[in-house]
Design a protein around this motif. Structure first.
Motif, PDB file in Angstrom:
ATOM      1  N   GLN A  71       0.785  -1.267   0.340  1.00  0.00           N
ATOM      2  CA  GLN A  71       0.019   0.278   0.005  1.00  0.00           C
ATOM      3  C   GLN A  71       0.998   1.077   0.186  1.00  0.00           C
ATOM      4  O   GLN A  71       2.121   1.899   1.374  1.00  0.00           O
ATOM      5  CB  GLN A  71      -0.901  -0.243   1.261  1.00  0.00           C
ATOM      6  CG  GLN A  71      -1.984   1.052   1.522  1.00  0.00           C
ATOM      7  CD  GLN A  71      -3.480   0.441   0.405  1.00  0.00           C
ATOM      8  OE1 GLN A  71      -3.497  -1.071   0.285  1.00  0.00           O
ATOM      9  NE2 GLN A  71      -4.664   1.088   0.167  1.00  0.00           N
ATOM     10  N   HIS A 110       5.614  10.722   1.889  1.00  0.00           N
ATOM     11  CA  HIS A 110       5.356   8.754   1.480  1.00  0.00           C
ATOM     12  C   HIS A 110       5.708   7.987   2.139  1.00  0.00           C
ATOM     13  O   HIS A 110       6.855   7.882   2.346  1.00  0.00           O
ATOM     14  CB  HIS A 110       5.601   8.298  -0.195  1.00  0.00           C
ATOM     15  CG  HIS A 110       7.339   8.954  -0.036  1.00  0.00           C
ATOM     16  ND1 HIS A 110       8.348  10.338  -0.122  1.00  0.00           N
ATOM     17  CD2 HIS A 110       8.268   7.716  -0.039  1.00  0.00           C
ATOM     18  CE1 HIS A 110       9.256  10.030  -0.469  1.00  0.00           C
ATOM     19  NE2 HIS A 110       9.282   9.068  -0.133  1.00  0.00           N
ATOM     20  N   TYR A 157       0.993   4.329   0.412  1.00  0.00           N
ATOM     21  CA  TYR A 157       0.711   6.092   1.167  1.00  0.00           C
ATOM     22  C   TYR A 157       1.491   7.293   0.591  1.00  0.00           C
ATOM     23  O   TYR A 157       3.041   7.292   0.508  1.00  0.00           O
ATOM     24  CB  TYR A 157       0.577   6.140   2.320  1.00  0.00           C
ATOM     25  CG  TYR A 157       0.026   5.181   3.242  1.00  0.00           C
ATOM     26  CD1 TYR A 157      -1.762   5.692   3.932  1.00  0.00           C
ATOM     27  CD2 TYR A 157       0.258   3.835   3.879  1.00  0.00           C
ATOM     28  CE1 TYR A 157      -2.157   4.376   4.537  1.00  0.00           C
ATOM     29  CE2 TYR A 157      -0.554   2.601   3.621  1.00  0.00           C
ATOM     30  CZ  TYR A 157      -1.810   3.245   4.022  1.00  0.00           C
ATOM     31  OH  TYR A 157      -3.409   1.810   4.755  1.00  0.00           O
ATOM     32  N   TYR A 170      -2.264  12.088  -1.707  1.00  0.00           N
ATOM     33  CA  TYR A 170      -3.314  11.330  -2.825  1.00  0.00           C
ATOM     34  C   TYR A 170      -3.589   9.908  -2.029  1.00  0.00           C
ATOM     35  O   TYR A 170      -2.798   9.901  -0.422  1.00  0.00           O
ATOM     36  CB  TYR A 170      -2.125  10.322  -3.635  1.00  0.00           C
ATOM     37  CG  TYR A 170      -2.078  11.368  -4.569  1.00  0.00           C
ATOM     38  CD1 TYR A 170      -2.728  11.809  -5.875  1.00  0.00           C
ATOM     39  CD2 TYR A 170      -0.839  12.185  -4.599  1.00  0.00           C
ATOM     40  CE1 TYR A 170      -2.445  12.452  -7.217  1.00  0.00           C
ATOM     41  CE2 TYR A 170      -0.111  13.156  -6.016  1.00  0.00           C
ATOM     42  CZ  TYR A 170      -1.490  13.432  -6.609  1.00  0.00           C
ATOM     43  OH  TYR A 170      -0.566  14.011  -8.279  1.00  0.00           O
ATOM     44  N   GLU A 171      -5.073   9.496  -2.117  1.00  0.00           N
ATOM     45  CA  GLU A 171      -6.255   8.587  -1.230  1.00  0.00           C
ATOM     46  C   GLU A 171      -4.188   6.913  -1.708  1.00  0.00           C
ATOM     47  O   GLU A 171      -3.582   7.416  -3.418  1.00  0.00           O
ATOM     48  CB  GLU A 171      -6.975   8.266  -2.000  1.00  0.00           C
ATOM     49  CG  GLU A 171      -7.680   8.906  -1.765  1.00  0.00           C
ATOM     50  CD  GLU A 171      -8.252   9.022  -0.270  1.00  0.00           C
ATOM     51  OE1 GLU A 171      -8.494   7.568   0.387  1.00  0.00           O
ATOM     52  OE2 GLU A 171      -8.507  10.161  -0.113  1.00  0.00           O
ATOM     53  N   PRO A 172      -4.201   6.692  -0.500  1.00  0.00           N
ATOM     54  CA  PRO A 172      -3.699   5.322  -0.450  1.00  0.00           C
ATOM     55  C   PRO A 172      -3.858   4.631  -1.523  1.00  0.00           C
ATOM     56  O   PRO A 172      -4.921   4.167  -2.060  1.00  0.00           O
ATOM     57  CB  PRO A 172      -3.829   4.268   0.864  1.00  0.00           C
ATOM     58  CG  PRO A 172      -4.092   5.254   1.642  1.00  0.00           C
ATOM     59  CD  PRO A 172      -5.204   6.341   0.508  1.00  0.00           C
ATOM     60  N   VAL A 173      -2.760   3.793  -2.452  1.00  0.00           N
ATOM     61  CA  VAL A 173      -2.642   3.099  -3.498  1.00  0.00           C
ATOM     62  C   VAL A 173      -2.594   1.849  -3.398  1.00  0.00           C
ATOM     63  O   VAL A 173      -0.896   1.089  -2.876  1.00  0.00           O
ATOM     64  CB  VAL A 173      -2.075   3.730  -4.785  1.00  0.00           C
ATOM     65  CG1 VAL A 173      -1.930   2.799  -5.780  1.00  0.00           C
ATOM     66  CG2 VAL A 173      -2.897   5.083  -5.195  1.00  0.00           C
TER      67      VAL A 173
END
Length: 207
Positions: free
Chosen positions: A163, A188, A165, A169-172
């Protein structure tokens, strides 16, 4: 002292560097130097590049400015990239640097959240810092805030699921083969969300 995060690795990589001043580039001389470094005559280099001998001679002597098509042919013939044609060599070195790091032979730097393996450690004054990381962290709470540092960063997932972070931005969620390129000054962190520790490749710019 063991680095705690990628920011510390950046500091380690920069410690051996020094400030440099860009110098004007003589493209003709650059092409001539690259040709001679290959040990080629004008005729041989022209043949390799698919250019007329007279054209290459004029380029080397500054009598004509090559078109982009000619630049591409020159780069292919000289076995370099187009940008390298315009890179002034340092200390007389003609883009001949290379470092091979065998699996497991990188310099290891373990932290509470990652196990880093620095790659191409033998090269000094690198423009990029490549390293493989085993992601041990399982939650954001394991980090002491965001990691931030100069430059840009490329992340590629080698195994497992992570994940990513980031501050803005939203977590990817990212799986094997996924990649991300981002501004490293933006906060990050990466955590593993797979059963086993995930492994990733990180490449950070040092300029």
């Amino acid at each position: 002292m063991t680095p705690r995060d990628p920011k510390s690795l950046i500091r380690v990589a920069r410690s051996a560097g020094e400030d440099t001043v860009a110098e004007p580039l003589d493209l003709g001389m650059r092409v001539r130097d690259l040709r001679k470094a290959q040990g080629w005559t004008l005729e041989q280099a022209a043949q390799q590049a698919g250019l007329a001998r007279s054209t290459l001679s004029k380029i080397e002597n500054g009598q004509m400015s090559p078109t982009y098509d000619a630049l591409k042919k020159l780069a292919v013939g000289l076995r370099i990239s187009v940008p390298q044609l315009f890179t002034t060599p340092r200390n007389g070195q003609v883009n001949g640097r290379m470092a091979v790091t065998r699996t497991g032979e990188g310099a290891e730097h373990a932290t509470a959240t990652y196990e880093h393996e620095l790659l191409a450690e033998t090269l000094t004054k690198k423009q990029m810092l490549p390293y493989r990381a085993r992601v041990r962290a399982r939650s954001m709470e394991e980090f002491d805030g965001w990691v931030r540092h100069d430059g840009e960063e490329f992340l590629y997932v080698l195994t497992g699921v992570v994940q990513l972070y980031t501050e803005f931005y939203e977590p990817v969620e990212m799986r094997r083969g996924d990649s991300a390129y981002y501004d490293a000054a933006m906060g990050h962190n990466v955590v593993s969300v797979s059963e086993d520790d995930a492994t990733i490749l990180w490449v950070t710019s040092l300029t």
